[in-house]
Design an enzyme around this catalytic site. Structure first.
Site, short mmCIF file in Angstrom:
data_model
loop_
_atom_site.label_atom_id
_atom_site.label_comp_id
_atom_site.label_asym_id
_atom_site.label_seq_id
_atom_site.Cartn_x
_atom_site.Cartn_y
_atom_site.Cartn_z
N ARG A 15 0.87 -1.18 0.00
CA ARG A 15 0.00 0.00 0.00
C ARG A 15 0.91 1.23 0.00
NH1 ARG A 15 2.41 1.85 3.75
NH2 ARG A 15 0.86 3.46 3.87
N GLY A 16 0.29 2.41 -0.06
CA GLY A 16 1.09 3.63 -0.23
C GLY A 16 1.18 3.91 -1.72
N ALA A 17 0.91 5.16 -2.09
CA ALA A 17 0.75 5.49 -3.51
C ALA A 17 1.92 5.05 -4.39
CB ALA A 17 0.47 6.99 -3.64
N ARG B 256 -7.45 -0.06 -6.78
CA ARG B 256 -7.68 1.02 -5.81
C ARG B 256 -7.83 2.33 -6.60
NH1 ARG B 256 -4.19 1.14 -0.52
NH2 ARG B 256 -6.07 2.20 0.19
N GLN C 145 -2.22 2.53 10.03
CA GLN C 145 -0.92 2.54 9.34
C GLN C 145 0.14 3.27 10.16
OE1 GLN C 145 -3.84 3.15 7.84
NE2 GLN C 145 -3.82 2.63 5.68
N ASP D 164 -1.72 10.89 -1.95
CA ASP D 164 -2.12 9.84 -2.90
C ASP D 164 -2.46 10.42 -4.26
OD1 ASP D 164 -2.80 8.73 -0.05
OD2 ASP D 164 -2.47 7.04 -1.40
N ASN E 125 -5.11 12.59 0.70
CA ASN E 125 -4.25 11.73 1.53
C ASN E 125 -5.15 10.97 2.49
OD1 ASN E 125 -1.54 10.84 2.18
ND2 ASN E 125 -1.79 11.87 4.13
N LYS E 126 -4.55 10.14 3.31
CA LYS E 126 -5.31 9.28 4.22
C LYS E 126 -6.35 10.06 5.01
CE LYS E 126 -5.07 5.78 4.44
NZ LYS E 126 -6.00 4.95 3.62
O1 MRU Z 1 -4.46 3.30 2.21
P1 MRU Z 1 -2.97 3.44 2.12
O2 MRU Z 1 -2.25 2.85 3.28
O3 MRU Z 1 -2.44 2.97 0.79
O4 MRU Z 1 -2.76 5.01 2.18
C1 MRU Z 1 -1.47 5.54 2.13
C2 MRU Z 1 -1.43 6.99 2.34
O5 MRU Z 1 -2.44 7.64 2.47
C3 MRU Z 1 -0.10 7.65 2.29
O6 MRU Z 1 -0.04 8.75 3.16
C4 MRU Z 1 0.11 8.12 0.86
O7 MRU Z 1 0.07 7.04 -0.01
C5 MRU Z 1 1.36 8.84 0.68
S1 MRU Z 1 2.64 7.69 0.67
C6 MRU Z 1 4.03 7.97 0.15
#
Ligand code: MRU
Length: 366
Positions: A53-55, A90, A201, A242, A252-253
């Site tokens: 996970r993470g963009a 996603r 996370q 993201d 973002n999250k």
């Molecule tokens: O749902 P996730 O865990 O994939 O969400 C990740 C985030 O929101 C991060 O903050 C975002 O991807 C930036 S990561 C470099």
């Protein structure tokens, strides 16, 4: 980055040269285990289940997913199907679409026999570029921490939300890259880590990676940030993204927006760190246009952790039968963002600021 004294990346190839190995992030922080991806379906499932996970890491995994598909069958129809399958995993992180479009652009003109080797090479190039971008974000963002350290003469207090560290990328991270760079330069820094409900996370991943790297941090409940800011216990908010629109709005999250509001109210700088692969140049108004992933309500009504026997277990935490909704991201309007830390430097979260850094990009109209 370091785990148990060893340097690791989140994704790479096995010794056979084609199987993709990723760290299973659903088992962190309690179990550090790599899993093998051998097909596009494996890659899609890993993204969907948030094994990765993470963009940026989602984008790299999708690129390797295309390579895995073509290894089995390199015809156009397989390329189409793999891109469709991986692209549907996603919806919010634009890096996914960006990586798939790049793979398509590079591979489509080639003959099927030429495609497999080139697909692996392109996926590896995307991964290496991400490492280089994150490292540059670290160098640029470190200056912000350095200036605060000089001004205050004490450890700089950074607040972050979710995990935007190396686990969200290939290495270094986005929001955490400046923290790692500052730490390596001997600049004292402490991180307030939001737990980041519902999937935690922050508690599971950010705390794990900062701890593994020896960076001082304190875990706080998501709701503590505003209070800490009022008490002047936060010098700087640093988060990832993201999807950032051409006008500087930032998805973002979920919960990031509330931190930005509290930061503005308390005069605390709120910076967003992102590689250019996270910028959606086709979009202006992020608040209304960025698709927000709706995840299972079960992530709100239940929680996963380690039980007294040391096993991963899921327990129910809500009143049985509760109705719940689970938007996974929110959008922070550009006006709440002090600046964007990119691989090309720091700029205002505005159309003009982004255009100045990336003059080749047309950008959407408002
Ligand atoms: O749902 P996730 O865990 O994939 O969400 C990740 C985030 O929101 C991060 O903050 C975002 O991807 C930036 S990561 C470099």
């Amino acid at each position: 980055m370091r785990v148990n004294g060893e340097w690791r990346r989140t994704i790479g190839l096995d010794g056979d040269g084609w199987t993709v190995l990723v760290i299973d992030q659903t088992r962190l922080p309690f179990v550090f285990e790599q899993v093998a991806l051998r097909s596009a379906e494996d890659a899609a499932e890993a993204i969907r289940r948030m094994v990765v996970r993470g963009a940026p890491l989602i984008g790299v995994t999708a690129a390797y997913g295309v390579a895995l598909a073509l290894r089995r069958d390199a015809r156009d129809v397989t390329l189409d199907e793999a891109i469709m399958l991986l692209g549907a995993t996603r919806p919010t992180a634009i890096n996914l679409r960006w990586a798939l479009e790049r793979m398509d652009r590079v591979l489509r003109p080639l003959s099927p026999p030429e495609r497999v080797g080139r697909a692996y090479a392109e996926a590896a190039a995307i991964a290496e570029e991400d490492v280089a971008c994150c490292s540059a974000i670290g160098r640029h963002g470190r200056v912000l921490i350095e200036e605060l350290a000089l001004a205050h003469g004490r450890p700089v207090q950074v607040l972050t939300h979710c995990n935007a560290g190396w686990l969200a990328c290939v290495d270094w991270g986005t929001a955490l890259a400046p923290v790692y760079a500052a730490h390596e330069a001997g600049i004292p820094v402490h991180v307030w880590v939001d737990e980041t409900r519902p999937r935690n996370q922050g508690a599971a991943l950010t705390a794990f990676e900062l701890g593994a790297h020896g960076i001082p941090y304190t875990l706080v409940a998501d709701n503590a940030g505003g209070h800490l800011m009022q008490r002047r216990q936060v010098d700087l908010c640093l988060v990832g993204s993201d999807r950032t629109t051409a006008s500087g709005d930032v998805a973002n999250k979920i919960g990031t927006y509330l931190k930005a509001l509290a930061a503005l109210d308390n005069g605390i700088p709120f910076y967003v760190a992102l590689p250019s692969s996270t910028i959606d140049w086709s979009m202006g108004d992020g608040v209304h246009a960025i698709p927000i992933e709706e995840r299972s309500p079960r992530e709100v009504t239940h929680i996963v952790g380690r039980d007294v026997d040391g096993l991963l277990a899921e327990v129910e935490i809500a009143a049985p039968g509760s109705h719940a909704v689970n938007p996974a991201f929110d959008v922070t309007p550009a006006r709440l963002v002090t600046g964007l830390v990119t691989e090309r430097g720091i700029t205002a979260a505005t159309r003009e600021g982004l255009r100045a850094l990336y003059p080749g990009q047309a950008g959407a109209t408002p």
